[in-house]
Design a protein around this motif. Structure first.
Motif, PDB file in Angstrom:
ATOM      1  N   PHE A  93     -31.628  95.802 -29.420  1.00 34.41           N
ATOM      2  CA  PHE A  93     -32.863  96.550 -29.608  1.00 34.41           C
ATOM      3  C   PHE A  93     -33.752  96.608 -28.367  1.00 34.41           C
ATOM      4  O   PHE A  93     -34.376  97.639 -28.108  1.00 34.41           O
ATOM      5  CB  PHE A  93     -33.663  95.969 -30.785  1.00 34.41           C
ATOM      6  N   LEU A  94     -33.845  95.530 -27.603  1.00 34.33           N
ATOM      7  CA  LEU A  94     -34.795  95.500 -26.493  1.00 34.33           C
ATOM      8  C   LEU A  94     -34.553  96.612 -25.477  1.00 34.33           C
ATOM      9  O   LEU A  94     -35.513  97.302 -25.092  1.00 34.33           O
ATOM     10  CB  LEU A  94     -34.787  94.124 -25.823  1.00 34.33           C
ATOM     11  N   PRO A  95     -33.310  96.847 -25.009  1.00 33.90           N
ATOM     12  CA  PRO A  95     -33.106  97.950 -24.052  1.00 33.90           C
ATOM     13  C   PRO A  95     -33.465  99.312 -24.633  1.00 33.90           C
ATOM     14  O   PRO A  95     -33.881 100.214 -23.903  1.00 33.90           O
ATOM     15  CB  PRO A  95     -31.608  97.875 -23.728  1.00 33.90           C
ATOM     16  N   ARG A  96     -33.290  99.472 -25.933  1.00 37.47           N
ATOM     17  CA  ARG A  96     -33.622 100.744 -26.576  1.00 37.47           C
ATOM     18  C   ARG A  96     -35.123 100.935 -26.694  1.00 37.47           C
ATOM     19  O   ARG A  96     -35.598 102.071 -26.849  1.00 37.47           O
ATOM     20  CB  ARG A  96     -32.951 100.805 -27.956  1.00 37.47           C
ATOM     21  N   ILE A  97     -35.865  99.852 -26.652  1.00 41.40           N
ATOM     22  CA  ILE A  97     -37.323  99.929 -26.750  1.00 41.40           C
ATOM     23  C   ILE A  97     -37.966 100.098 -25.378  1.00 41.40           C
ATOM     24  O   ILE A  97     -38.831 100.955 -25.180  1.00 41.40           O
ATOM     25  CB  ILE A  97     -37.883  98.658 -27.441  1.00 41.40           C
ATOM     26  N   VAL A  98     -37.554  99.284 -24.403  1.00 44.64           N
ATOM     27  CA  VAL A  98     -38.244  99.247 -23.105  1.00 44.64           C
ATOM     28  C   VAL A  98     -37.425  99.844 -21.968  1.00 44.64           C
ATOM     29  O   VAL A  98     -37.927  99.983 -20.852  1.00 44.64           O
ATOM     30  CB  VAL A  98     -38.652  97.802 -22.737  1.00 44.64           C
TER      31      VAL A  98
END
Length: 203
Positions: free
Chosen positions: A150-155
Motif C-alpha cells: 500500500f505505501l508505494p501506491r499512496i506516496v
C-alpha cells in the motif's frame, strides 16, 4: 465481541475495533494477531456492521510487533514470526476486501505493522500528535502487514523507499501532505469525528 487484546463494539451499525494492549503501546503479539483475524472475519461477515473503525487504546495506535515476545521464542523465532504474520495478513486481507469502508483513527504512534495497518485503511484520520514510521530495518526485518503493497501506491515508490530505508518519522501534518492521512484533527475530537463519519457511511 470482547477479547483480551482486541476489543470490538458495535454502535449504530459501526464496528469499532480497538487494539487493546495500551501498556505496551498496542504492540502486536501472537494472541493479538489471532484475535484481530477473528474480529476481522466477524466484521466482514456481520450484517449488523456497515462500516468499520480501527483505533488503539491509550495514547498510541500501535508501535508494531511485540519484539520482547518475539525474542522470548529463542531458536523458534522464525516459525513464531511466520505464525504471527499469517494471522496478521489474514486479518488485513479480510478488512481490506470486505464490502464495507474501513476508517483508521490514528491516535498516536503508528510504527512498523501499525503504520502498515493504517496504510491499509480506506480513510485515515489522525490526531495532531500522531507519528508514522516504518521502523522495520531497525530490527532487520522487511515490511509486513501490507505496508510494502500500500505505501508505494499512496506516496509513490521513491518516497516509500525513503521511508523504508531511512526510518524517517512523519508527523501528522507531513503524513497528511504525503497522502497517508486524509485529515488531521485535534486529539480530543478524533474519535467523535471518525464515528460521525462512519455512521454517515453506514447509513
Amino acid at each position: 465481541m470482547e477479547n483480551n487484546s482486541v476489543h470490538l463494539s458495535i454502535e449504530n451499525h459501526v464496528g469499532i475495533i480497538t487494539l487493546n494492549r495500551p501498556e505496551v503501546g498496542n504492540a502486536l503479539d501472537l494472541q493479538m494477531a489471532r484475535e484481530l483475524m477473528d474480529v476481522a472475519i466477524f466484521c466482514s461477515e456481520s450484517e449488523k456492521i456497515r462500516a468499520v473503525v480501527i483505533t488503539g487504546a491509550g495514547n498510541k495506535f500501535s508501535v508494531g510487533g511485540d519484539l520482547k515476545s518475539f525474542a522470548n521464542e529463542g531458536d523458534e523465532i522464525s516459525s513464531h514470526l511466520k505464525s504471527v504474520t499469517a494471522y496478521l495478513h489474514q486479518a488485513i486481507s479480510y478488512l481490506v476486501r470486505m464490502n464495507k469502508p474501513l476508517i483508521g483513527a490514528v491516535n498516536g504512534v503508528a510504527a512498523g505493522a501499525g503504520m502498515s495497518l493504517a496504510c491499509a485503511c480506506d480513510l485515515v484520520y489522525a490526531s495532531e500528535n500522531s507519528k508514522f514510521v516504518m521502523a522495520y530495518n531497525k530490527i532487520g526485518l522487511t515490511p509486513d502487514g501490507s505496508g510494502s503493497y500500500f505505501l508505494p501506491r499512496i506516496v509513490g515508490m521513491k518516497r516509500a523507499l525513503e521511508l523504508m530505508y531511512t526510518n524517517r518519522l512523519l508527523g501528522a501534518k507531513e503524513a497528511n501532505e504525503w497522502g497517508i492521512v486524509n485529515h488531521v484533527v485535534p486529539n480530543d475530537k478524533l474519535m467523535a469525528g471518525v464515528l460521525d463519519l462512519a455512521e454517515t457511511l453506514a447509513n
